[in-house]
Enzyme design. Structure first.
Site, PDB file in Angstrom:
ATOM      1  N   HIS A   1       1.051  -1.379  -0.243  1.00  0.00           N
ATOM      2  CA  HIS A   1       0.067  -0.256  -0.398  1.00  0.00           C
ATOM      3  C   HIS A   1       0.853   1.533   0.402  1.00  0.00           C
ATOM      4  CE1 HIS A   1       0.739  -0.239   4.283  1.00  0.00           C
ATOM      5  NE2 HIS A   1       0.607   1.390   4.362  1.00  0.00           N
TER       6      HIS A   1
ATOM      7  N   ASP B 128     -10.709  -6.394   0.621  1.00  0.00           N
ATOM      8  CA  ASP B 128     -11.764  -6.735   0.695  1.00  0.00           C
ATOM      9  C   ASP B 128     -12.156  -7.518   2.033  1.00  0.00           C
ATOM     10  OD1 ASP B 128     -12.775  -5.811  -2.023  1.00  0.00           O
ATOM     11  OD2 ASP B 128     -12.028  -7.754  -2.517  1.00  0.00           O
TER      12      ASP B 128
ATOM     13  N   SER C  84       4.317   1.387   8.233  1.00  0.00           N
ATOM     14  CA  SER C  84       3.905   0.919   7.732  1.00  0.00           C
ATOM     15  C   SER C  84       5.105   0.181   6.577  1.00  0.00           C
ATOM     16  CB  SER C  84       3.255   1.200   6.960  1.00  0.00           C
ATOM     17  OG  SER C  84       1.845   1.266   7.802  1.00  0.00           O
TER      18      SER C  84
END
Length: 372
Positions: free
Chosen positions: A164, A229, A305
């Site tokens: 990401h 998801d 992250s």
């Protein structure tokens, strides 16, 4: 097909028997990993680089959600482990892979509406100061991405980070085409590089030296939205630098079960955005796990992250202690635990399949990736 995917998971299981001796050392298990090889590569249109960089990912799917999800089929796993490669000139390719087992081896709305926090009670993070620590292993393996995340050196020219930090699941982020990796180095008052340091050349502070990224690999399991998801299963990426970094790096390893980790703990260091310019180290207990994820409550903030999650265990073959990266810190999750919301920080585990993929990205030869 579901039966075949189950067979893959079983064949990839660790051959580890835990000794009952009181003098037992936490030992790296011996894994036989599958082989993941490219089958075909297609040229794609150049990306737009129009996504905003996200320093964290939030998902409502917790341990129970993951454990109750059906196993992916063999074809789905192949699709998830296929990958896109982004080059510095903006070109983009998609590579389909094959997976082989060699005979010699083996609720969301509530979570989104609440304020996201990543500090649990007393803040147990440690800012690392002083070049004697920052420039020494293992802290020296932590690097900063120009998109704001953290990465970890895993080879002479490779950095492991979170997907990401490069791609939001739909599009590449702004800055991904000109992505750079920052290495902390001393800044000397007289401009010297630190050789034969005299009293007049003592370091004033640390600064980042940046190296451009040559290409980036991101698994399609993240790009196709599967991770967004149901969780963060494929939130990892590998960066290849344009030139070697010349620092000691940390090897990757297959993630053992949490109960086999020393003290049940994990460690990682990152550039949390609430402490600008500081490398922040932390360790904590693993609270839960699924096949793909580790759930813990290590204090962290966005910016951490992409940090490599590591442990130190005994390497029986070499008769020495060795640190290995067993996961990538992804982000934050609110989890519905029997009707009560609880939050975790989540790391993506390096499974046998992911180890085979990442190792092949690094080495380009599956024969060098047979032992996890």
């Amino acid at each position: 097909m579901a039966a075949l995917s189950t067979l893959i998971l079983l064949l990839c299981a660790a051959k580890d028997v835990m000794p009952s001796s009181p003098h037992w050392k936490p030992t790296w298990p011996s894994y036989r990993v599958p082989v993941i090889l490219p089958q075909s590569t297609l040229n794609l249109d150049k990306p737009q680089f129009d996504a905003e960089a996200r320093l964290e990912v939030v998902s409502p799917c917790g341990p129970a959600c993951h454990k109750s999800s059906p196993l992916p089929t063999y074809e789905e796993v192949k699709n998830y482990l296929s990958y896109e490669t982004l080059y510095a000139n903006g070109s983009l390719t998609e590579t389909e892979v094959g997976i082989y087992i060699l005979s010699s081896g083996g609720d969301g709305s509530r979570g989104r509406s609440r304020t996201k926090r990543q500090i649990y009670g007393y803040d147990s993070r440690f800012s690392i100061f002083g070049k004697d620590f920052l420039l020494n292993y293992p802290f020296s393996t932590s690097v900063k991405l120009s998109t704001g995340c953290t990465g970890t050196l895993v080879a002479e020219k490779h950095v492991l980070t979170a997907a990401h930090c490069i791609h939001d699941g739909k599009s590449y982020v702004k800055g991904a085409q000109k992505l750079r990796v920052g290495f902390l180095k001393p800044k000397y008052k007289d401009g010297s590089k630190g050789s034969n340091i005299t009293n007049s050349a003592m370091p004033e502070k640390m600064k980042f030296q940046w190296i451009r990224v040559k290409r980036t690999h991101v698994p399609k399991g993240w790009i196709k939205g599967n991770a967004n998801d149901i969780g963060m299963d494929y939130d990892y990426a590998l960066l290849e630098l344009k030139k070697p970094h010349k620092r000691k790096f940390m090897k990757i390893g297959v993630s053992p079960p949490a109960r086999h980790l020393p003290g049940g703990r994990i460690h990682f260091s990152g550039y949390d955005n609430d402490r600008p310019g500081n490398l922040v180290y932390r360790f904590c207990d693993v609270k839960d796990e699924t096949y793909d994820l580790l759930y813990q409550q290590c204090d962290a903030q966005p910016g951490a992250s992409g940090s490599g999650v590591y442990v130190r265990m005994w390497k029986r073959q070499n008769q020495k202690w060795e640190r290995k990266i067993i996961g990538i810190f992804s982000g934050h999750q609110w989890v519905d635990m029997n009707g009560t919301p609880q939050d975790f920080n989540v790391a993506v585990r390096i499974t046998p399949l992911k180890y085979a993929q990442i190792c092949y990205w690094i080495k380009g030869n599956y024969l060098d990736c047979r032992e996890g």
